[in-house]
Design a protein around this motif. Structure first.
Motif, PDB file in Angstrom:
ATOM      1  N   UNK A  68      56.903  31.744 -42.298  1.00  0.00           N
ATOM      2  CA  UNK A  68      56.019  30.872 -41.530  1.00  0.00           C
ATOM      3  C   UNK A  68      56.379  30.918 -40.039  1.00  0.00           C
ATOM      4  N   UNK A  69      57.667  31.018 -39.738  1.00  0.00           N
ATOM      5  CA  UNK A  69      58.086  31.115 -38.329  1.00  0.00           C
ATOM      6  C   UNK A  69      57.535  32.390 -37.696  1.00  0.00           C
ATOM      7  N   UNK A  70      57.601  33.500 -38.432  1.00  0.00           N
ATOM      8  CA  UNK A  70      57.055  34.754 -37.878  1.00  0.00           C
ATOM      9  C   UNK A  70      55.555  34.609 -37.646  1.00  0.00           C
ATOM     10  N   UNK A  71      54.877  33.959 -38.605  1.00  0.00           N
ATOM     11  CA  UNK A  71      53.425  33.781 -38.469  1.00  0.00           C
ATOM     12  C   UNK A  71      53.105  32.906 -37.254  1.00  0.00           C
ATOM     13  N   UNK A  72      53.883  31.825 -37.069  1.00  0.00           N
ATOM     14  CA  UNK A  72      53.601  30.897 -35.964  1.00  0.00           C
ATOM     15  C   UNK A  72      53.842  31.587 -34.616  1.00  0.00           C
ATOM     16  N   UNK A  73      54.939  32.348 -34.521  1.00  0.00           N
ATOM     17  CA  UNK A  73      55.213  33.058 -33.259  1.00  0.00           C
ATOM     18  C   UNK A  73      54.109  34.076 -32.975  1.00  0.00           C
ATOM     19  N   UNK A  74      53.651  34.760 -34.017  1.00  0.00           N
ATOM     20  CA  UNK A  74      52.580  35.749 -33.828  1.00  0.00           C
ATOM     21  C   UNK A  74      51.304  35.057 -33.360  1.00  0.00           C
ATOM     22  N   UNK A  75      50.973  33.930 -34.008  1.00  0.00           N
ATOM     23  CA  UNK A  75      49.739  33.222 -33.649  1.00  0.00           C
ATOM     24  C   UNK A  75      49.807  32.633 -32.247  1.00  0.00           C
ATOM     25  N   UNK A  76      50.965  32.067 -31.878  1.00  0.00           N
ATOM     26  CA  UNK A  76      51.102  31.450 -30.553  1.00  0.00           C
ATOM     27  C   UNK A  76      51.432  32.470 -29.476  1.00  0.00           C
ATOM     28  N   UNK A  77      51.652  33.736 -29.900  1.00  0.00           N
ATOM     29  CA  UNK A  77      52.010  34.823 -28.962  1.00  0.00           C
ATOM     30  C   UNK A  77      53.264  34.470 -28.165  1.00  0.00           C
ATOM     31  N   UNK A  78      54.286  34.031 -28.895  1.00  0.00           N
ATOM     32  CA  UNK A  78      55.580  33.727 -28.272  1.00  0.00           C
ATOM     33  C   UNK A  78      56.651  34.618 -28.895  1.00  0.00           C
ATOM     34  N   UNK A 179      61.499  23.189 -13.825  1.00  0.00           N
ATOM     35  CA  UNK A 179      61.399  22.496 -15.107  1.00  0.00           C
ATOM     36  C   UNK A 179      60.623  23.298 -16.147  1.00  0.00           C
ATOM     37  N   UNK A 180      60.477  22.677 -17.311  1.00  0.00           N
ATOM     38  CA  UNK A 180      59.782  23.312 -18.430  1.00  0.00           C
ATOM     39  C   UNK A 180      58.564  22.485 -18.814  1.00  0.00           C
ATOM     40  N   UNK A 181      57.527  23.162 -19.302  1.00  0.00           N
ATOM     41  CA  UNK A 181      56.360  22.448 -19.832  1.00  0.00           C
ATOM     42  C   UNK A 181      56.371  22.548 -21.355  1.00  0.00           C
ATOM     43  N   UNK A 182      56.337  21.385 -21.997  1.00  0.00           N
ATOM     44  CA  UNK A 182      56.273  21.315 -23.460  1.00  0.00           C
ATOM     45  C   UNK A 182      54.882  20.784 -23.830  1.00  0.00           C
ATOM     46  N   UNK A 183      54.185  21.500 -24.704  1.00  0.00           N
ATOM     47  CA  UNK A 183      52.814  21.118 -25.058  1.00  0.00           C
ATOM     48  C   UNK A 183      52.689  20.955 -26.566  1.00  0.00           C
ATOM     49  N   UNK A 184      52.279  19.772 -26.991  1.00  0.00           N
ATOM     50  CA  UNK A 184      51.966  19.541 -28.400  1.00  0.00           C
ATOM     51  C   UNK A 184      50.529  19.997 -28.614  1.00  0.00           C
ATOM     52  N   UNK A 185      50.382  21.054 -29.408  1.00  0.00           N
ATOM     53  CA  UNK A 185      49.071  21.689 -29.559  1.00  0.00           C
ATOM     54  C   UNK A 185      48.460  21.413 -30.934  1.00  0.00           C
ATOM     55  N   UNK A 186      48.899  20.325 -31.558  1.00  0.00           N
ATOM     56  CA  UNK A 186      48.460  19.996 -32.916  1.00  0.00           C
ATOM     57  C   UNK A 186      46.932  19.937 -33.036  1.00  0.00           C
ATOM     58  N   UNK A 187      46.252  19.357 -32.036  1.00  0.00           N
ATOM     59  CA  UNK A 187      44.820  19.082 -32.176  1.00  0.00           C
ATOM     60  C   UNK A 187      43.933  20.315 -32.076  1.00  0.00           C
ATOM     61  N   UNK A 200      52.904  27.421 -20.886  1.00  0.00           N
ATOM     62  CA  UNK A 200      53.785  26.456 -21.560  1.00  0.00           C
ATOM     63  C   UNK A 200      55.048  27.165 -22.053  1.00  0.00           C
ATOM     64  N   UNK A 201      56.185  26.455 -21.967  1.00  0.00           N
ATOM     65  CA  UNK A 201      57.459  27.033 -22.401  1.00  0.00           C
ATOM     66  C   UNK A 201      57.753  26.689 -23.855  1.00  0.00           C
ATOM     67  N   UNK A 202      57.375  25.479 -24.261  1.00  0.00           N
ATOM     68  CA  UNK A 202      57.581  25.036 -25.647  1.00  0.00           C
ATOM     69  C   UNK A 202      56.226  24.580 -26.187  1.00  0.00           C
ATOM     70  N   UNK A 203      55.876  25.046 -27.357  1.00  0.00           N
ATOM     71  CA  UNK A 203      54.611  24.639 -27.993  1.00  0.00           C
ATOM     72  C   UNK A 203      54.977  23.983 -29.314  1.00  0.00           C
ATOM     73  N   UNK A 204      54.617  22.714 -29.479  1.00  0.00           N
ATOM     74  CA  UNK A 204      54.983  22.030 -30.719  1.00  0.00           C
ATOM     75  C   UNK A 204      53.744  21.749 -31.559  1.00  0.00           C
ATOM     76  N   UNK A 205      53.979  21.609 -32.861  1.00  0.00           N
ATOM     77  CA  UNK A 205      52.888  21.339 -33.798  1.00  0.00           C
ATOM     78  C   UNK A 205      53.327  20.375 -34.887  1.00  0.00           C
ATOM     79  N   UNK A 206      52.395  19.534 -35.301  1.00  0.00           N
ATOM     80  CA  UNK A 206      52.512  18.951 -36.619  1.00  0.00           C
ATOM     81  C   UNK A 206      51.831  19.956 -37.549  1.00  0.00           C
ATOM     82  N   UNK A 207      52.661  20.700 -38.268  1.00  0.00           N
ATOM     83  CA  UNK A 207      52.136  21.720 -39.192  1.00  0.00           C
ATOM     84  C   UNK A 207      51.389  21.053 -40.355  1.00  0.00           C
ATOM     85  N   UNK A 208      51.723  19.746 -40.565  1.00  0.00           N
ATOM     86  CA  UNK A 208      51.056  18.957 -41.606  1.00  0.00           C
ATOM     87  C   UNK A 208      49.540  18.883 -41.359  1.00  0.00           C
TER      88      UNK A 208
END
Ligand code: PLP
Length: 389
Positions: A68-78, A179-187, A200-208
């Motif tokens: 799932x981590x590989x998939x998320x990095x591929x999808x977010x292009x990180x 500084x760093x930009x952290x973006x919650x991209x759940x929506x 963005x430097x950090x992209x967070x998700x509620x995978x739920x």
């Protein structure tokens, strides 16, 4: 000693654990339902523990989580990604990975209510200072920036009123100040918006939510540069936020249809917003695809493939509307299922905020957050219009 000499008790404890080699492979990755990994000798164990952390041993991840981590990095292009037991675990690990005592964080005041509670109540206990601003106004971010500010945390579409901060401009602003930009991209999910492509430097998700898509798996994720993910991974492991193998596996099944689902969610949400904006029993519709939305132009430029499946409705009488829907659109305090659901931010997701703050942010007792599903749009609009009538 041959196996036959062991007692049934011993044989039962060890039965079948050495998998036969097979020339073919399962098309769908199996669940690796194991919490611990066995090593052939102490040298291999030492090499694994001292190595890059990719060998599983205990609480440091699972093969399904790694997929799932590989998939998320591929999808977010990180470069890398990390999965966690929930969205809150992911946000905690991502921020604590880069913050230390004495650091300062700026956050959009419109982020998810539990994120507000984490930043407002928990980080100061660790000596991390937090300032909330309206991040749709970069001048407020600039004014709040201090010498010790390390991170700006925002949501690209905020929960629940769907404001759309200028992600590229805020990334530039943060980077110019070190500084760093952290973006919650759940929506929006990576099917519709990829914050790292906008700086963005950090992209967070509620995978739920959209990534798994069926309200049956808890999870969180962080995507970003490999060094930032490594910092978050250490925090996550120590805080105990590992994602279970089963939830990771369930998410991998849901993820296969992310693109199709998001297209349908976004199209249906636009249709619901268009129709309900003119309904006499609806006071206000919050949706970035409406010309009445305060960041309509920006959202239009940043989200060429659709925005989200979320629509917030300020209705004449929320309790009566919920009753009249009679469970056809269930009242459920989460979002992103394939079936439409409603939530009441006032009493659930934003409960941790004071009443005055909620009202100031547009969260009234009559605001309902509609997570628009992938149902036939005619059926869904019929249910909503009948209940309003
Ligand atoms: N971020 C957003 C935008 C959310 O809506 C939520 C939950 O609703 C979270 C983070 C937290 O995620 P989780 O519920 O998986 O902990």
């Amino acid at each position: 000693m041959s196996d036959a000499a062991y007692t049934p008790t011993t044989l039962a404890a060890r039965a079948g654990e050495e998998a036969p080699t097979n020339p073919s492979r399962p098309l769908v990755e199996p669940i690796y339902q194991s919490t611990v990994y066995a090593f052939p000798d102490l040298d291999t164990l030492e090499a694994s523990m001292a190595g890059d952390g990719s060998a599983f041993y205990y609480r440091n991840g699972t093969p399904n989580g790694a997929t799932l981590e590989r998939a998320l990095a591929t999808l977010e292009r990180t470069e890398a990604a990390l999965v966690a037991g929930s969205g809150m675990a992911a946000i905690s690990a991502a921020l604590l990975g880069v913050l230390k005592t004495g650091d300062h964080l700026i956050a959009d005041e419109r982020v998810y209510g539990v994120t507000v509670a984490l930043l407002r109540d928990e980080l100061p206990r660790l000596g991390i200072l937090v300032t909330f601003v309206d991040a749709t106004d970069p001048a407020q971010v600039e004014a709040a920036w201090q010498e010790n500010t390390r991170v700006l945390h925002i949501e690209n579409l905020t929960n629940p009123t769907l404001t759309a901060p200028d992600v590229p401009a805020l990334a530039e602003l943060a980077h110019a100040r070190g500084g760093l930009l952290s973006v919650d991209s759940t929506f929006s999910s990576p099917a519709l918006f990829r914050p790292a492509e906008h700086g963005a430097d950090l992209v967070t998700h509620s995978v739920s939510k959209y990534l798994s898509g069926h309200s049956n798996a808890f999870g969180g994720g962080v995507a970003g540069r490999a060094d930032l993910i490594a910092l978050a991974r250490t925090r996550l492991q120590r805080l105990g936020g590992t994602m279970s193998a089963f939830d990771a596996w369930m998410t991998l099944q849901g993820l296969k249809t992310l693109g199709l689902r998001m297209r349908a969610h976004a199209q249906n949400a636009q249709a619901v917003a268009d129709v309900l904006e003119n309904h006499p029993r609806v006071r206000r519709v919050h949706f970035p695809g409406l010309t009445s939305h305060p960041q309509f132009k920006r959202a239009h430029d940043l989200y060429p493939d659709g925005f989200t499946g979320m629509v917030a409705l300020d209705v004449e009488d929320a309790p009566a509307f919920v009753r009249a829907l009679n469970g056809r659109v269930p009242l459920a305090p989460s979002l992103a299922d394939v079936c439409s659901t409603l939530s009441h931010p006032w009493s659930t997701s934003h409960r941790a905020l004071g009443d005055d703050d909620k009202r100031r942010l547009g969260i009234t007792p009559d605001l309902l957050r509609l997570s628009v599903g992938i149902e036939d749009i005619g059926d869904l609009l019929g249910d909503l219009e009948n209940a309003l009538a």
